[in-house]
Design an enzyme around this catalytic site. Structure first.
Site, mmCIF file in Angstrom:
data_model
loop_
_atom_site.group_PDB
_atom_site.id
_atom_site.type_symbol
_atom_site.label_atom_id
_atom_site.label_comp_id
_atom_site.label_asym_id
_atom_site.label_seq_id
_atom_site.Cartn_x
_atom_site.Cartn_y
_atom_site.Cartn_z
ATOM 1 N N ASP A 34 0.687 -1.447 -0.088
ATOM 2 C CA ASP A 34 0.195 -0.010 -0.200
ATOM 3 C C ASP A 34 0.890 1.137 0.121
ATOM 4 O OD1 ASP A 34 -2.189 -1.545 0.204
ATOM 5 O OD2 ASP A 34 -1.789 -1.837 2.384
ATOM 6 N N LYS A 37 2.063 2.128 -5.167
ATOM 7 C CA LYS A 37 2.903 1.605 -6.415
ATOM 8 C C LYS A 37 2.044 2.019 -7.523
ATOM 9 C CE LYS A 37 3.345 -2.392 -4.457
ATOM 10 N NZ LYS A 37 3.112 -2.138 -3.180
ATOM 11 N N LYS A 39 -0.157 4.276 -8.642
ATOM 12 C CA LYS A 39 -0.213 5.634 -9.234
ATOM 13 C C LYS A 39 1.356 5.784 -9.774
ATOM 14 C CE LYS A 39 0.849 10.152 -8.464
ATOM 15 N NZ LYS A 39 0.852 11.535 -7.608
ATOM 16 N N ASN A 59 -4.806 -10.436 -4.020
ATOM 17 C CA ASN A 59 -4.502 -9.684 -2.780
ATOM 18 C C ASN A 59 -4.112 -8.438 -3.094
ATOM 19 O OD1 ASN A 59 -2.223 -10.783 -3.824
ATOM 20 N ND2 ASN A 59 -1.221 -11.335 -1.829
ATOM 21 N N GLY A 61 -4.099 -4.347 -4.699
ATOM 22 C CA GLY A 61 -5.049 -3.556 -5.237
ATOM 23 C C GLY A 61 -4.503 -2.225 -5.254
ATOM 24 N N HIS A 62 -4.108 -1.926 -6.644
ATOM 25 C CA HIS A 62 -3.433 -0.938 -7.129
ATOM 26 C C HIS A 62 -4.269 0.055 -7.496
ATOM 27 C CE1 HIS A 62 0.325 -3.549 -7.744
ATOM 28 N NE2 HIS A 62 0.031 -3.331 -6.446
ATOM 29 N N THR A 151 -5.790 -11.722 3.160
ATOM 30 C CA THR A 151 -7.092 -10.866 2.797
ATOM 31 C C THR A 151 -7.896 -11.978 2.026
ATOM 32 O OG1 THR A 151 -5.724 -11.646 0.488
ATOM 33 C CG2 THR A 151 -5.101 -9.405 1.577
ATOM 34 N N GLN A 246 2.135 -5.925 -3.106
ATOM 35 C CA GLN A 246 2.787 -5.919 -1.617
ATOM 36 C C GLN A 246 3.922 -5.427 -1.356
ATOM 37 O OE1 GLN A 246 1.896 -9.460 -2.912
ATOM 38 N NE2 GLN A 246 -0.095 -8.698 -2.592
ATOM 39 N N GLY A 324 -10.969 -3.349 2.322
ATOM 40 C CA GLY A 324 -11.569 -2.080 2.811
ATOM 41 C C GLY A 324 -11.296 -1.984 4.195
ATOM 42 N N ARG A 325 -10.252 -2.732 4.777
ATOM 43 C CA ARG A 325 -9.947 -2.670 6.213
ATOM 44 C C ARG A 325 -9.155 -1.718 6.484
ATOM 45 N NH1 ARG A 325 -6.492 -8.351 6.942
ATOM 46 N NH2 ARG A 325 -5.700 -7.905 5.052
ATOM 47 N N ARG A 327 -6.170 0.706 7.587
ATOM 48 C CA ARG A 327 -4.845 0.168 7.956
ATOM 49 C C ARG A 327 -4.261 0.691 9.053
ATOM 50 N NH1 ARG A 327 -4.107 2.394 1.913
ATOM 51 N NH2 ARG A 327 -4.703 0.628 0.845
ATOM 52 N N GLY A 437 -0.078 13.579 -4.139
ATOM 53 C CA GLY A 437 -1.495 13.281 -4.425
ATOM 54 C C GLY A 437 -1.886 12.421 -5.106
HETATM 55 P P1 IMP Z 1 -2.471 -12.736 2.005
HETATM 56 O O1 IMP Z 1 -1.341 -12.332 1.084
HETATM 57 O O2 IMP Z 1 -3.677 -12.465 1.594
HETATM 58 O O3 IMP Z 1 -2.262 -14.158 2.242
HETATM 59 O O4 IMP Z 1 -2.049 -11.904 3.317
HETATM 60 C C1 IMP Z 1 -0.717 -12.006 3.916
HETATM 61 C C2 IMP Z 1 -0.541 -10.631 4.497
HETATM 62 O O5 IMP Z 1 -0.122 -9.681 3.660
HETATM 63 C C3 IMP Z 1 -1.680 -10.128 5.340
HETATM 64 O O6 IMP Z 1 -1.117 -9.418 6.407
HETATM 65 C C4 IMP Z 1 -2.232 -9.027 4.588
HETATM 66 O O7 IMP Z 1 -2.925 -7.968 4.978
HETATM 67 C C5 IMP Z 1 -0.884 -8.710 3.677
HETATM 68 N N1 IMP Z 1 -1.383 -8.291 2.311
HETATM 69 C C6 IMP Z 1 -1.440 -8.975 1.246
HETATM 70 N N2 IMP Z 1 -1.666 -8.330 0.089
HETATM 71 C C7 IMP Z 1 -1.306 -7.026 0.262
HETATM 72 C C8 IMP Z 1 -1.484 -5.729 -0.496
HETATM 73 O O8 IMP Z 1 -1.708 -5.568 -1.511
HETATM 74 N N3 IMP Z 1 -1.164 -4.760 0.586
HETATM 75 C C9 IMP Z 1 -1.044 -4.595 1.874
HETATM 76 N N4 IMP Z 1 -0.953 -5.874 2.584
HETATM 77 C C10 IMP Z 1 -1.097 -7.022 1.934
#
Ligand code: IMP
Length: 447
Positions: A34, A37, A39, A59, A61-62, A151, A246, A324-325, A327, A437
């Site tokens: 997060d 990346k 942008k 997992n 979300g760009h 996720t 990630q 949507g969690r 951070r 921004g």
């Molecule tokens: P998983 O990749 O869904 O197995 O999650 C493993 C860990 O990586 C968890 O703490 C997730 O919140 C974190 N995680 C996975 N993908 C992302 C991402 O794109 N951004 C931030 N944290 C991520």
């Protein structure tokens, strides 16, 4: 053949005869994901021919903002928003066919062109099936207090099957006989686990076969040997951008294990995850926010538990793009950032969200850890050390001005400039660009 001769044509490594290969570039997250990346990759994509995702899956979300439109890409590389770029989902990605097709349909519905001409999918990529998603959720429940906070997208179970050599790949999906036998074997074992260990309802083989048979048909036009395609493109002079998902602190080998994702999230993921020789990766650029966030469980030494953490969350709208969690928020950690940049041989990095710090008062930065009277500036391997560290902060003067309209470094408030220069000196890797921004144009390039 001399040791320096190339195995193709009459080309050798001698400069005069070198093929027209452009240096490729890897952009990776240097924190816990997060970092913004999406942008930056979108910004850089304008100047390349190919954008490649090589690890992780949906997992990620760009988020990319183009004019008034906001896109959140999970599997499709961010280059898709630039006409004429080739976007590749390489073999190291864990591909959920259902989500991929939903994403493609969603983009097409919004007028973005997606076809086999600009989106390629590796035949060797492993597939996330329904049982992977189900087992991801069940395993988290099973872990209780020790949960990772995944996720829930089936990433861990899919990569576990890959390593255990029982996974199904995209090429298996396209072959009805292999799909049938593969799913039959997989479900026999996974259903036993789902029922006996977790007490949940099993998945129906017939339904799954029907679902994946239909999805495979729709995906088939995108599928190819993307490694070979990229190696050819490189030789022909392509400029390739490798888009990591990630962040390095979530890398399965180098992150805060076991609170990590299941792939190699830095430059280390490229050779295996693409089929691209490491010597051909030209440059690595890290992305890090001006502060720090993390979603899910696990160590986060510079986390701000007090009201200032909540203030950072609201100022930066720090809510997960995929789940949507909210951070977890905290301050920039120079110890962790230096480790992430060094591991990847980053020659420069990009600081994002500098604008978020405006008006938040002084800015603490983690500069060292202390444990049992010992001070250290390196990132420890054991969680027990991380849990017990006391963080030493340096407090930098803050600023109140809005930065979002500024385009030149010299026009930033003095305190913001000082912050950037001080961080850069502490990390010992230059900052090439600042993002102030969410829009494409909200960047400051430094000479
Ligand atoms: P998983 O990749 O869904 O197995 O999650 C493993 C860990 O990586 C968890 O703490 C997730 O919140 C974190 N995680 C996975 N993908 C992302 C991402 O794109 N951004 C931030 N944290 C991520």
């Amino acid at each position: 053949m001399t040791p320096f001769a190339r195995p193709y044509g009459r080309r050798t490594f001698f400069a005069r005869e070198r093929p027209l290969a452009m240096p490729s570039l890897c952009v990776f997250g240097a924190q816990w994901g997060d970092e913004g990346k999406g942008k930056i990759i979108d910004h850089l994509a304008a100047d390349v021919t190919h954008v490649v995702r090589y690890q992780g899956g949906s997992n990620a979300g760009h988020t990319v903002v183009v004019g008034a439109e906001k896109y959140v890409l999970h599997l499709v590389p961010s280059g898709v928003l630039h006409p004429g770029k080739v976007n590749v989902i390489a073999n190291g990605v864990a591909v959920d066919p259902l989500l991929l097709l939903e994403e493609i349909d969603g983009l097409i519905a919004r007028g973005v062109a997606v076809s086999s001409a600009n989106l390629r999918l590796s035949a060797r990529a492993h597939v996330i099936l329904q049982h992977h998603r189900r087992l991801d959720a069940l395993a988290e429940r099973w872990r209780g207090e020790g949960r990772i906070g995944t996720t829930g997208r089936g990433i861990g179970p899919c990569y576990a099957d890959k390593a255990a050599r029982v996974g199904l790949r995209v090429c298996d999906l396209l072959d009805p006989a292999r799909l049938e036998s593969g799913l039959r074997v997989a479900l026999a074992e996974k259903n036993a686990l789902i029922q006996s260990v977790h007490g949940d309802t099993p998945l129906d083989l017939g339904e799954q076969l029907d679902l994946y048979g239909r999805l495979a048909e729709r995906l088939s036009s995108f599928v190819g040997d993307t490694g070979a395609e990229l190696r050819d493109a490189h030789r022909a002079g392509a400029a390739i951008l490798f888009e990591a998902a990630q962040g390095v602190m979530l890398d399965v080998d180098h992150g805060t294990y076991p609170y990590v994702t299941s792939s190699n999230t830095g430059v280390d993921g490229i050779p295996a995850g693409v089929g691209f020789p490491p010597q051909w990766i030209g440059r690595a650029v890290g992305i890090a926010k001006a502060y720090c966030t993390r979603v899910g469980e696990g160590p986060f030494p510079s986390e701000e538990h007090g009201p200032r953490g909540a203030e950072l969350r609201e100022a930066g709208n720090e809510y997960g793009a995929t789940t949507g969690r909210p951070r977890r928020c905290g301050w920039l950690d120079v110890v962790a950032l230096r480790y992430a940049l060094e591991l990847n041989g980053a020659t420069s990095w990009i600081m994002t969200n500098l604008d978020v710090l405006s008006g938040l008062g002084d800015v603490p930065v983690a500069v060292a850890y202390r444990r049992e009277g010992r001070r250290f500036e390196t990132f420890p391997a054991e969680l027990s050390s991380l849990d017990a560290v006391e963080v030493e902060y340096e407090h930098r003067p803050g600023w109140t001005e809005d930065l979002t309209g500024i385009r030149r470094f010299e026009d930033l408030p003095r305190a913001a400039r000082n912050y950037v220069e001080w961080v850069e000196a502490s990390v010992r890797v230059p900052i090439e660009t600042l993002s102030i921004g969410p829009r494409r144009d909200q960047v400051i390039h430094r000479s």
